[in-house]
Design a protein around this motif. Structure first.
Motif, short mmCIF file in Angstrom:
data_model
loop_
_atom_site.label_atom_id
_atom_site.label_comp_id
_atom_site.label_asym_id
_atom_site.label_seq_id
_atom_site.Cartn_x
_atom_site.Cartn_y
_atom_site.Cartn_z
N UNK A 1 0.84 -1.19 0.00
CA UNK A 1 0.00 0.00 0.00
C UNK A 1 0.88 1.25 0.00
N UNK A 2 0.33 2.33 -0.55
CA UNK A 2 1.08 3.58 -0.64
C UNK A 2 0.18 4.76 -0.29
N UNK A 3 0.83 5.77 0.29
CA UNK A 3 0.10 6.99 0.66
C UNK A 3 1.09 8.14 0.80
N UNK A 4 0.56 9.33 0.88
CA UNK A 4 1.41 10.47 1.23
C UNK A 4 1.94 10.26 2.64
N UNK A 5 3.12 10.79 2.90
CA UNK A 5 3.79 10.51 4.16
C UNK A 5 2.97 10.86 5.40
N UNK A 6 2.21 11.90 5.35
CA UNK A 6 1.45 12.32 6.52
C UNK A 6 0.03 11.80 6.57
#
Length: 118
Positions: free
Chosen positions: A96-101
């Motif tokens: 899974x991937x997301x913006x760091x915050x």
């Protein structure tokens, strides 16, 4: 649009090792928070490991010391090295991937099956 494709799952005996790969397209893995989750039959999906773009990592207690999350920027790929595998590690593993915050994940792979025999 970010796409994530996992590979590397399979059948392994207890005590063995596997390395899962998560190849990303549409955005670089070093600009995102990249994580691994898993879901065993009849159970909820659970967190396994995360690597922020800074390189900081965190692991669930159940895999700490056995699993390692790493990144190859040239290949735009994230890995999960799994050692000393146990039957209870059997699950479908998801990248899974997301913006760091971010607190939720925007992008998910299709999953790869890991089966550990006793």
């Amino acid at each position: 649009q970010v796409q994530l494709v996992e590979s590397g799952g399979g059948l392994v005996q207890a005590g063995g090792s596997l390395r899962l790969s998560c190849a990303a397209s549409g955005r670089t893995v070093n600009s995102m928070k990249m994580s691994w989750f898993r879901q065993a039959p009849g159970k909820e999906r659970e967190f396994v490991a995360v690597r922020w773009s800074s390189g900081v990592t965190r692991y669930s207690d159940s895999v700490k010391g056995r699993f390692t999350i790493s990144r190859d920027d040239a290949k735009n790929t994230v890995y999960l090295q799994m050692n000393s595998l146990k039957p209870e590690d059997t699950a479908v593993y998801f990248c899974a991937a997301a913006n760091n915050g971010a607190t939720t994940y925007d992008y998910w792979g299709q999953g790869t099956q890991v089966t550990v025999s006793s």
